[in-house]
Design an enzyme around this catalytic site. Structure first.
Site, PDB file in Angstrom:
ATOM      1  N   THR A  47      31.801  46.526  46.163  1.00  0.00           N
ATOM      2  CA  THR A  47      31.152  45.534  46.895  1.00  0.00           C
ATOM      3  C   THR A  47      30.249  46.022  47.921  1.00  0.00           C
ATOM      4  O   THR A  47      29.251  45.487  48.311  1.00  0.00           O
ATOM      5  CB  THR A  47      32.159  44.647  47.901  1.00  0.00           C
ATOM      6  OG1 THR A  47      33.123  44.162  46.537  1.00  0.00           O
ATOM      7  CG2 THR A  47      31.847  43.598  48.658  1.00  0.00           C
ATOM      8  N   TYR A 135      40.849  54.109  41.086  1.00  0.00           N
ATOM      9  CA  TYR A 135      39.835  52.788  41.070  1.00  0.00           C
ATOM     10  C   TYR A 135      39.759  52.499  39.522  1.00  0.00           C
ATOM     11  O   TYR A 135      38.749  53.142  39.135  1.00  0.00           O
ATOM     12  CB  TYR A 135      38.669  53.057  41.843  1.00  0.00           C
ATOM     13  CG  TYR A 135      37.695  52.035  41.877  1.00  0.00           C
ATOM     14  CD1 TYR A 135      38.493  50.681  41.749  1.00  0.00           C
ATOM     15  CD2 TYR A 135      36.378  51.846  42.433  1.00  0.00           C
ATOM     16  CE1 TYR A 135      37.256  49.523  41.632  1.00  0.00           C
ATOM     17  CE2 TYR A 135      35.677  50.754  42.465  1.00  0.00           C
ATOM     18  CZ  TYR A 135      36.266  49.734  42.258  1.00  0.00           C
ATOM     19  OH  TYR A 135      35.379  48.406  42.303  1.00  0.00           O
ATOM     20  N   LYS A 163      44.325  51.209  42.333  1.00  0.00           N
ATOM     21  CA  LYS A 163      43.663  49.841  42.645  1.00  0.00           C
ATOM     22  C   LYS A 163      43.407  49.228  41.139  1.00  0.00           C
ATOM     23  O   LYS A 163      42.553  49.730  40.478  1.00  0.00           O
ATOM     24  CB  LYS A 163      42.329  49.837  43.332  1.00  0.00           C
ATOM     25  CG  LYS A 163      41.508  48.497  43.630  1.00  0.00           C
ATOM     26  CD  LYS A 163      40.237  48.907  44.165  1.00  0.00           C
ATOM     27  CE  LYS A 163      39.474  47.731  44.713  1.00  0.00           C
ATOM     28  NZ  LYS A 163      38.474  47.078  43.602  1.00  0.00           N
TER      29      LYS A 163
END
Length: 300
Positions: A47, A135, A163
């Site tokens: 993001t 990630y 994550k």
């Protein structure tokens, strides 16, 4: 002890189309998240457009975010890079500026093997001294961490959390149970993919890594707190309220949508870094309609 739990909010990185970061706007966005009561802040995630920013712009972003957080909320900093030595340098930068952990993806040009990714993570952890969050983001990296690889990496003391991506809410309980049984005690398991994360919280995930929370933290904080106290009726109510946002994310990508939300809410005069383009006029009108349908006290 679990290092990351609750709500991890991922703000955009306010920048112009050329990738020059507005550090005053970074400071304002992070301060807003601190004041909203999020549990951690993920700067330079997907993001935050980490892949489009130079090392210098990343350092400027982390410095502004760390100053705004002031040690009150831990920072997770994206350190993904194509080369291992570059990821080490980015991790050292983040640690020097006060990051609590680095968010490391399996970013690549050539497809990577599970063994190559294991070696990459261990080297970054050992040479930087910064705790790492795995990630797993196959939508952009085209690499999927196997449960065996996550379990193996979790045994390294410098790798503290994962994550995870989501597919459907129904898949989460089995996926979470399989990971929980394989990783070491105290290793944090969290999920991204905002529209599936209420289900992940209900299933017992430690962390919601949230795109929306970086721009609209209040409804996300309320949802997480409801899950933490076991009020599942409130979780479902808030999730229902946010369904129009989840529809926007699926239709136009969360990255593009939150950039436009930030502009419409007056949080930052920002554009995605090129070659990514802003949403079209029709999508912008849709976003305005959805924002207008949310309670005003959730937009602050």
């Amino acid at each position: 002890m679990i290092l990351f739990a609750g709500l991890s909010a991922f703000p955009i990185t306010p920048a112009n189309a050329a990738g020059e970061v507005d550090t005053s706007a970074v400071h304002a966005l992070v301060s807003r998240l601190v004041n909203a009561g999020v549990d951690s802040i993920g700067v330079l995630g997907s993001t935050g457009g980490y892949a489009y920013l130079t090392r210098t712009e990343r350092r400027r972003t982390v410095e502004a975010a760390a100053d705004a957080a002031g040690g009150r909320v831990p920072l997770v900093v994206g350190i993904g890079a194509l080369r291992t030595d570059e990821a080490v340098r980015l991790a050292r930068d983040a640690k020097a500026l006060g990051a609590a952990a680095g968010l490391l993806s399996a970013m690549s040009y050539l497809p990577l093997s599970q063994d190559e990714v294991y070696a990459h993570f261990v080297k970054v952890a050992e040479q930087s001294g910064l705790p790492l969050v795995i990630y797993d983001n196959p939508g952009t990296t085209h690499f999927r961490f196997s449960n065996d690889l996550v379990a193996l990496l979790s045994q390294h003391p410098g790798i503290v959390a994962v994550k995870c991506p989501t597919s459907t809410p129904d898949d989460i309980p089995a996926h979470l149970a399989a990971q929980r049984s394989a990783v070491r005690d105290g290793f944090s398991i969290g999920y991204s993919g905002d529209w599936c994360c209420p289900a992940a919280l209900i299933a017992g995930a430690d962390t919601w890594y949230s795109v929306l929370a970086g721009t609209l933290p209040i409804p996300c904080v309320l949802l997480v707190r409801a899950a933490q106290r076991g009020d599942m009726a409130e979780v479902h109510r808030l999730d229902g309220l946010l369904q129009p946002v989840w529809d926007l994310f699926r239709a136009h990508s969360s990255f593009r949508v939150v950039h436009d939300m930030a502009r419409q809410l007056g949080l930052a005069d920002v554009q995605p870094q090129r070659p990514v383009l802003p949403v079209c006029d029709a999508a912008r009108s849709e976003i305005a309609r959805v924002l207008g349908g949310l309670p005003a006290d959730m937009l602050g």
